[in-house]
Motif scaffolding. Structure first.
Motif, mmCIF file in Angstrom:
data_model
loop_
_atom_site.group_PDB
_atom_site.id
_atom_site.type_symbol
_atom_site.label_atom_id
_atom_site.label_comp_id
_atom_site.label_asym_id
_atom_site.label_seq_id
_atom_site.Cartn_x
_atom_site.Cartn_y
_atom_site.Cartn_z
ATOM 1 N N LEU A 202 -10.059 46.993 55.847
ATOM 2 C CA LEU A 202 -11.244 46.538 56.557
ATOM 3 C C LEU A 202 -11.489 47.419 57.776
ATOM 4 O O LEU A 202 -12.624 47.852 58.028
ATOM 5 C CB LEU A 202 -11.077 45.081 56.995
ATOM 6 N N ALA A 203 -10.443 47.712 58.517
ATOM 7 C CA ALA A 203 -10.577 48.562 59.703
ATOM 8 C C ALA A 203 -11.062 49.955 59.325
ATOM 9 O O ALA A 203 -11.924 50.537 60.004
ATOM 10 C CB ALA A 203 -9.240 48.643 60.436
ATOM 11 N N ALA A 204 -10.536 50.501 58.227
ATOM 12 C CA ALA A 204 -10.950 51.838 57.785
ATOM 13 C C ALA A 204 -12.419 51.836 57.376
ATOM 14 O O ALA A 204 -13.172 52.764 57.702
ATOM 15 C CB ALA A 204 -10.075 52.299 56.623
ATOM 16 N N ALA A 205 -12.848 50.792 56.673
ATOM 17 C CA ALA A 205 -14.236 50.725 56.222
ATOM 18 C C ALA A 205 -15.193 50.570 57.398
ATOM 19 O O ALA A 205 -16.269 51.184 57.425
ATOM 20 C CB ALA A 205 -14.404 49.560 55.250
ATOM 21 N N LEU A 206 -14.831 49.765 58.370
ATOM 22 C CA LEU A 206 -15.695 49.567 59.541
ATOM 23 C C LEU A 206 -15.790 50.848 60.374
ATOM 24 O O LEU A 206 -16.862 51.190 60.888
ATOM 25 C CB LEU A 206 -15.167 48.410 60.393
ATOM 26 N N GLU A 207 -14.688 51.559 60.488
ATOM 27 C CA GLU A 207 -14.703 52.830 61.220
ATOM 28 C C GLU A 207 -15.560 53.847 60.473
ATOM 29 O O GLU A 207 -16.328 54.607 61.092
ATOM 30 C CB GLU A 207 -13.280 53.360 61.373
ATOM 31 N N LEU A 208 -15.454 53.860 59.184
ATOM 32 C CA LEU A 208 -16.261 54.768 58.368
ATOM 33 C C LEU A 208 -17.739 54.424 58.503
ATOM 34 O O LEU A 208 -18.584 55.325 58.665
ATOM 35 C CB LEU A 208 -15.821 54.661 56.911
ATOM 36 N N VAL A 230 -13.301 46.805 49.854
ATOM 37 C CA VAL A 230 -12.419 46.336 50.920
ATOM 38 C C VAL A 230 -11.577 45.169 50.414
ATOM 39 O O VAL A 230 -10.353 45.121 50.617
ATOM 40 C CB VAL A 230 -13.230 45.909 52.162
ATOM 41 N N ILE A 231 -12.217 44.219 49.734
ATOM 42 C CA ILE A 231 -11.495 43.049 49.225
ATOM 43 C C ILE A 231 -10.454 43.459 48.190
ATOM 44 O O ILE A 231 -9.291 43.045 48.262
ATOM 45 C CB ILE A 231 -12.481 42.033 48.627
ATOM 46 N N TYR A 232 -10.852 44.290 47.232
ATOM 47 C CA TYR A 232 -9.906 44.684 46.191
ATOM 48 C C TYR A 232 -8.729 45.466 46.767
ATOM 49 O O TYR A 232 -7.579 45.265 46.363
ATOM 50 C CB TYR A 232 -10.622 45.511 45.113
ATOM 51 N N ALA A 233 -9.005 46.356 47.719
ATOM 52 C CA ALA A 233 -7.924 47.122 48.340
ATOM 53 C C ALA A 233 -7.016 46.214 49.158
ATOM 54 O O ALA A 233 -5.785 46.350 49.106
ATOM 55 C CB ALA A 233 -8.510 48.227 49.219
ATOM 56 N N GLU A 234 -7.605 45.303 49.912
ATOM 57 C CA GLU A 234 -6.798 44.380 50.721
ATOM 58 C C GLU A 234 -5.923 43.486 49.840
ATOM 59 O O GLU A 234 -4.801 43.146 50.221
ATOM 60 C CB GLU A 234 -7.700 43.509 51.595
ATOM 61 N N LEU A 235 -6.409 43.141 48.667
ATOM 62 C CA LEU A 235 -5.657 42.273 47.765
ATOM 63 C C LEU A 235 -4.658 43.035 46.898
ATOM 64 O O LEU A 235 -3.917 42.429 46.123
ATOM 65 C CB LEU A 235 -6.613 41.484 46.868
ATOM 66 N N GLY A 236 -4.653 44.368 47.017
ATOM 67 C CA GLY A 236 -3.658 45.157 46.316
ATOM 68 C C GLY A 236 -4.015 45.569 44.901
ATOM 69 O O GLY A 236 -3.144 45.988 44.133
ATOM 70 N N PHE A 237 -5.295 45.472 44.539
ATOM 71 C CA PHE A 237 -5.704 45.939 43.210
ATOM 72 C C PHE A 237 -5.832 47.456 43.213
ATOM 73 O O PHE A 237 -6.232 48.052 44.217
ATOM 74 C CB PHE A 237 -7.045 45.315 42.817
ATOM 75 N N THR A 238 -5.509 48.069 42.098
ATOM 76 C CA THR A 238 -5.693 49.510 41.984
ATOM 77 C C THR A 238 -7.179 49.820 41.925
ATOM 78 O O THR A 238 -8.012 48.947 41.637
ATOM 79 C CB THR A 238 -5.028 50.065 40.721
ATOM 80 N N ALA A 239 -7.526 51.073 42.174
ATOM 81 C CA ALA A 239 -8.930 51.475 42.160
ATOM 82 C C ALA A 239 -9.564 51.255 40.790
ATOM 83 O O ALA A 239 -10.700 50.780 40.691
ATOM 84 C CB ALA A 239 -9.053 52.938 42.578
ATOM 85 N N GLU A 240 -8.841 51.579 39.734
ATOM 86 C CA GLU A 240 -9.407 51.427 38.395
ATOM 87 C C GLU A 240 -9.619 49.959 38.044
ATOM 88 O O GLU A 240 -10.609 49.602 37.400
ATOM 89 C CB GLU A 240 -8.513 52.096 37.352
ATOM 90 N N LEU A 241 -8.705 49.092 38.482
ATOM 91 C CA LEU A 241 -8.898 47.669 38.250
ATOM 92 C C LEU A 241 -10.105 47.145 39.023
ATOM 93 O O LEU A 241 -10.764 46.198 38.585
ATOM 94 C CB LEU A 241 -7.643 46.887 38.651
ATOM 95 N N ALA A 242 -10.408 47.758 40.172
ATOM 96 C CA ALA A 242 -11.581 47.350 40.938
ATOM 97 C C ALA A 242 -12.843 47.527 40.099
ATOM 98 O O ALA A 242 -13.738 46.675 40.102
ATOM 99 C CB ALA A 242 -11.682 48.160 42.230
ATOM 100 N N ARG A 243 -12.923 48.621 39.356
ATOM 101 C CA ARG A 243 -14.084 48.825 38.484
ATOM 102 C C ARG A 243 -14.084 47.797 37.354
ATOM 103 O O ARG A 243 -15.121 47.230 37.008
ATOM 104 C CB ARG A 243 -14.125 50.219 37.882
ATOM 105 N N GLY A 244 -12.917 47.543 36.790
ATOM 106 C CA GLY A 244 -12.830 46.555 35.723
ATOM 107 C C GLY A 244 -13.276 45.175 36.174
ATOM 108 O O GLY A 244 -13.971 44.464 35.447
ATOM 109 N N LEU A 245 -12.887 44.801 37.384
ATOM 110 C CA LEU A 245 -13.292 43.502 37.914
ATOM 111 C C LEU A 245 -14.787 43.458 38.187
ATOM 112 O O LEU A 245 -15.436 42.425 37.988
ATOM 113 C CB LEU A 245 -12.495 43.190 39.187
ATOM 114 N N PHE A 246 -15.361 44.581 38.654
ATOM 115 C CA PHE A 246 -16.804 44.636 38.834
ATOM 116 C C PHE A 246 -17.523 44.437 37.504
ATOM 117 O O PHE A 246 -18.503 43.692 37.406
ATOM 118 C CB PHE A 246 -17.231 45.966 39.456
ATOM 119 N N ILE A 247 -17.042 45.113 36.462
ATOM 120 C CA ILE A 247 -17.653 44.985 35.138
ATOM 121 C C ILE A 247 -17.537 43.548 34.640
ATOM 122 O O ILE A 247 -18.483 42.990 34.057
ATOM 123 C CB ILE A 247 -17.011 45.970 34.149
ATOM 124 N N LEU A 248 -16.382 42.932 34.877
ATOM 125 C CA LEU A 248 -16.195 41.536 34.490
ATOM 126 C C LEU A 248 -17.227 40.651 35.177
ATOM 127 O O LEU A 248 -17.854 39.788 34.548
ATOM 128 C CB LEU A 248 -14.780 41.090 34.859
#
Length: 304
Positions: A202-208, A230-248
């Motif tokens: 979250l801090a990295a995203a806000l700074e960006l 931010v949510i997926y990274a904070e919860l420990g999901f891998t980047a590729e799973l983040a796309r899978g969850l979006f598709i879901l």
């Protein structure tokens, strides 16, 4: 060759005999070995949890987490994941995946065909920014370890601007400020305050976000892809799973639009409403005359 002769031929084939002798029942069972589901007569377990318990006690989001991650989440983790899934459900027919699904629904392919058409369009450009943003945030957090987050972000922003690259997860072609940003980031901040997640991403995203907007009359706020990343990274999901969850998540919108369009009664609905016609930019009308075919080399010689 008779059936009996064929059977004898197969049974006596050295290659087939060797193959059958090399594979026993255990090797056959191991071919599709899995840690996800345990299915046998009268037994269904997901990640070791009996389906009866999941039906009685688990939510759908908790079950998604368990299936993907291997163990159940806390209630607070599941609640945060649910907000990301709710936020990405739909963005209307202007989204190519939804438009394609609706067109497919009028072409006789059935609901399954319409849905697969829409989901199939969720690639690197349309649907992939969340995964790319998770990768970006992970890189920023790693670079900032033991150093300064602002400097790490400044270096990445400079690199992106030098190659005129799109920064995934920020800005929006339609919204000046994505209405999904604030409630998602508020939920992340609440989870940080409660000790559920670390808050580093979250801090990295806000700074960006701050550095991308610096010196601009029009800010560049996070969009749905950035906020859910931010949510997926904070919860420990891998980047590729983040796309899978979006598709879901987006599959729900694809389903709703596909079904609605299929009930309209319209057939073969194209991308443009009639009588509007695409702009033609090709050669003006001309007669077909094989005797007058122009020589491409002659054109080059004459500089035409």
């Amino acid at each position: 060759m008779t059936t009996a002769e064929t059977t004898r031929h197969i049974a006596t084939s050295p290659a087939r005999t060797a193959a059958l002798e090399a594979v026993d029942s255990q090797k056959t069972a191991d071919w599709w070995s899995t840690a996800v589901s345990d299915i046998e007569p009268d037994v269904i377990r997901f990640r070791g949890y009996p389906i009866q318990d999941l039906i009685r006690r688990a939510t759908f989001v908790e079950t998604i987490w368990t299936m993907v991650r291997g163990s159940m989440p806390s209630r607070a983790e599941a609640a945060l994941l649910e907000k990301a899934l709710v936020a990405a459900v739909d963005h209307g027919p202007q989204a190519p995946s939804i438009a394609a699904a609706r067109m497919a629904a009028t072409c006789g392919v059935g609901l399954h065909g319409a849905m697969s058409t829409g989901v199939g369009l969720l690639g690197d450009v349309h649907g992939g920014a969340g995964q790319q943003c998770v990768e970006f945030l992970q890189r920023l957090v790693t670079s900032a370890e033991g150093g300064d987050l602002g400097e790490a972000v400044a270096a990445e922003v400079a690199a992106y601007r030098a190659r005129r690259a799109y920064v995934p997860g920020f800005g929006h072609r339609f919204h000046t400020r994505d209405p999904r940003r604030d409630p998602l980031l508020e939920a992340v901040q609440a989870a940080v305050d409660a000790g559920v997640v670390s808050g580093r991403y979250l801090a990295a995203a806000l700074e960006l976000e701050e550095q991308l907007s610096a010196g601009r009359t029009r800010p560049v706020p996070m969009n749905i892809d950035g906020a859910t990343a931010v949510i997926y990274a904070e919860l420990g999901f891998t980047a590729e799973l983040a796309r899978g969850l979006f598709i879901l998540s987006r599959s729900v919108g694809v389903l709703a639009h596909s079904w609605e369009e299929s009930q309209s009664g319209r057939r073969i609905k194209g991308p443009m409403p009639p009588p509007l016609l695409p702009t033609y930019v090709g050669h003006p009308e001309r007669a077909w005359d094989p005797e007058s075919v122009e020589d491409p080399e002659a054109e080059d010689t004459n500089g035409r």
